[in-house]
Enzyme design. Structure first.
Site, short mmCIF file in Angstrom:
data_model
loop_
_atom_site.label_atom_id
_atom_site.label_comp_id
_atom_site.label_asym_id
_atom_site.label_seq_id
_atom_site.Cartn_x
_atom_site.Cartn_y
_atom_site.Cartn_z
CB CYS A 16 -0.88 0.02 1.24
SG CYS A 16 -1.98 -1.38 1.34
N GLY A 42 -0.07 -0.01 -5.00
CA GLY A 42 -1.38 -0.64 -4.81
C GLY A 42 -2.36 -0.16 -5.85
CG ASN A 117 2.91 0.61 3.32
OD1 ASN A 117 4.01 1.11 3.11
ND2 ASN A 117 2.60 -0.60 2.93
N GLY A 118 1.52 -1.72 5.48
CA GLY A 118 2.20 -2.72 6.29
C GLY A 118 1.22 -3.80 6.67
CE1 TYR A 259 8.35 -5.97 -9.10
CE2 TYR A 259 7.10 -5.46 -7.13
CZ TYR A 259 7.14 -5.72 -8.48
OH TYR A 259 5.99 -5.71 -9.20
P1 AMP Z 1 6.89 -15.24 -10.48
O1 AMP Z 1 6.39 -15.24 -11.87
O2 AMP Z 1 5.86 -15.73 -9.49
O3 AMP Z 1 8.21 -15.92 -10.30
O4 AMP Z 1 7.10 -13.71 -10.05
C1 AMP Z 1 8.30 -13.05 -10.34
C2 AMP Z 1 8.00 -11.80 -11.08
O5 AMP Z 1 7.10 -11.02 -10.31
C3 AMP Z 1 9.24 -10.96 -11.32
O6 AMP Z 1 9.26 -10.59 -12.69
C4 AMP Z 1 9.07 -9.74 -10.47
O7 AMP Z 1 9.41 -8.55 -11.14
C5 AMP Z 1 7.62 -9.72 -10.11
N1 AMP Z 1 7.44 -9.42 -8.72
C6 AMP Z 1 8.27 -9.63 -7.69
N2 AMP Z 1 7.73 -9.21 -6.55
C7 AMP Z 1 6.52 -8.73 -6.86
C8 AMP Z 1 5.46 -8.14 -6.12
N3 AMP Z 1 5.56 -7.99 -4.82
N4 AMP Z 1 4.35 -7.74 -6.79
C9 AMP Z 1 4.24 -7.91 -8.10
N5 AMP Z 1 5.19 -8.46 -8.86
C10 AMP Z 1 6.32 -8.87 -8.25
#
Ligand code: AMP
Length: 486
Positions: A16, A42, A117-118, A259
């Protein structure tokens, strides 16, 4: 029919973002702009509450900030010199309007709006106790626990009641709150989630926001980070700071750097973009490989890939192009479209892949869905070798402090070692940044194992705050198993 984008379903989701402003006639429009800059934190819902000296006004809606606060008519309904706002991706609670923040309640001392947020780690435990005492919950969010604790507190001022409430909760929180005479910002004692203080030029309005990019958008100057365990109170006398909690060593979330945060934000004095580039350089040093081209998985892998390419002296190319118009809401696709999977979001830029040895750089592997599809796409585009470099250590543990991670069993790195993951994803080689390499990239000499400088629980399982609800859940499971056994 509109539904959640099915192609995003496998991902972790953003948490968030919060924003608050005291002392500006355009409080609502500034908050809308600030939330727009925090949209990456979010996308499920947004809300703003203002106070005009007499009345509170609020507007909340599911969807993006621009969809809910994009018209003058809406902003006109939110008069006042003080406002707080929130963008939400639910990490607890369901998607429904009554869960959309800021939450608002009328107390003995007047109205109070809160954006959070949290994630609280003992919210369920406290909620059960409160319900037993007769508290009627309106939402399913953990944040409402704070509202009830404030309501039943025996202290008199809002600040004292808030402190009293926060002493009882465990977990991660960066809060903005609005009363009839103040905007209040609070950060949990470990400072897990970010919160910054800014000010419009020429001693103008004070602002509290999750990230500095929300200050930039309204032309505010960055003043400082809100300290872990600090309450900042913005009212007619200016800014006051209280530090009511026992001092603890800070444990800012390192995944914000990897990220979550926008790369143009500065967190805890360090540029997110520079950290990401530095991780790329460290990665190239730690696990360099002969290759013809470095390609980021857009957008999250771009800064790290730039750093990697610069360090390795290998050309950087945008070998994968991302379509930015795939939103979180999407017209429910037919099975045929669903089958096309990732291509809706990413496409290979064939001229820079065909016949080449490719290093792909991304920020994380969670379930492995994205990597598997991207690697297949890059191979189809004619890559002779595909190497994957990840700018985080393997994600082996779920987050309970506000990042929506799938349960542990679904994390690829929990189930498999790196060699097995490489095989599953279909790459010639796979490497993750080491923990120490990551810590070097954020300006440390390495990870202090005795007292880690950041929260890195998703990579180490070293959870700095008690997981009371989790433990209680496990106990219940165990007891029910024991009962079943009899
Ligand atoms: P996955 O396909 O489940 O391995 O997700 C990895 C991908 O999700 C990577 O390309 C990341 O950039 C992205 N990613 C990592 N953390 C998050 C997050 N918290 N929310 C959305 N996307 C994420």
């Amino acid at each position: 029919m509109f539904t959640t984008n099915p192609f995003d379903d496998d991902h972790l989701h953003e948490e968030c973002g919060v924003f608050g402003i005291y002392g500006h006639a355009g409080a609502a429009s500034h908050t809308a702009l600030g939330l727009h800059a925090l949209q990456h934190r979010g996308q499920e819902a947004a809300g703003i509450v203002t106070f005009d000296g007499e009345h509170f006004h609020s507007h909340r809606g599911l969807g993006h900030v621009a969809d809910n606060f994009g018209t003058e008519a809406v902003i006109r309904q939110l008069p006042g010199h003080m406002a707080v706002g929130h963008v939400r991706y639910s990490t607890t609670g369901d998607t429904m309007l009554r869960n959309v923040q800021p939450l608002f309640a009328d107390f003995e001392f007047g109205g109070l709006a809160i954006g959070h947020n949290g994630n609280l780690t003992n919210a369920l435990t406290i909620r059960k106790q409160l319900v037993r005492r007769g508290c009627l919950f309106q939402s399913t969010t953990d944040t409402e626990v704070i509202v009830h604790l404030i309501a039943i507190s025996l202290y008199s001022t809002v600040e004292e009641r808030m402190i009293d409430a926060l002493r009882q909760v465990e977990g991660a929180y960066s809060l903005v709150a609005l009363t009839h005479n103040a905007v209040i910002g609070v950060r949990d004692p470990l400072g897990i989630r970010p919160l910054v203080l800014g000010r419009l030029p020429n001693e103008g309005a004070w602002i509290i926001a999750s990230e500095t990019c929300a200050l930039d958008i309204v032309g505010a100057d960055f003043v400082r980070d809100v300290e872990p365990g600090e309450l900042v109170i913005l009212d007619e006398s200016g800014l006051r700071s209280i530090k009511p909690f026992a001092k603890q060593a800070r444990r800012f979330c390192i995944f914000e750097y990897i990220y979550f945060a926008r790369p143009d934000s500065v967190m805890e004095g360090t540029s997110v973009y520079e950290v990401r580039k530095q991780i790329g350089r460290e990665l190239a040093r730690e696990s360099g490989v002969e290759a013809d081209v470095i390609i980021p998985v857009p957008d999250s892998g771009v800064p790290a890939a730039l750093g990697y390419a610069a360090q390795a002296g290998i050309p950087f190319e945008l070998g994968i192009i991302r379509n930015h118009y795939v939103g979180r809401t999407f017209i429910e696709p037919t099975d045929t479209i669903r089958h096309l999977g990732v291509k809706l979001k990413h496409n290979a830029n064939r001229a820079h892949i065909n016949g080449k040895r490719v290093v792909l750089v991304d920020d994380s592997i969670v379930r492995g869905t994205t990597s598997t599809k991207i690697v297949e796409m890059v191979r189809q585009a004619g890559a002779t070798e595909v190497h994957m470099r990840i700018s985080s250590p393997p994600t082996t543990h779920s987050c309970f402090y506000g990042i929506d991670t799938p349960e542990r069993e679904k994390l690829l790195a929990y189930r498999h070692d790196v060699a097995a993951m490489a095989k599953l994803i279909g790459v010639d080689s796979l490497a993750f940044i080491s923990l120490d390499g990551l810590y070097r990239a954020v300006g440390e000499t390495g990870r202090n194992a005795k007292q880690p400088q950041f929260c890195d629980a998703c990579f180490t399982g070293d959870y700095p705050i008690l997981l009371t609800d989790q433990e209680a859940g496990k106990l219940t499971d165990m007891l029910s198993l024991m009962t079943e056994g009899h």
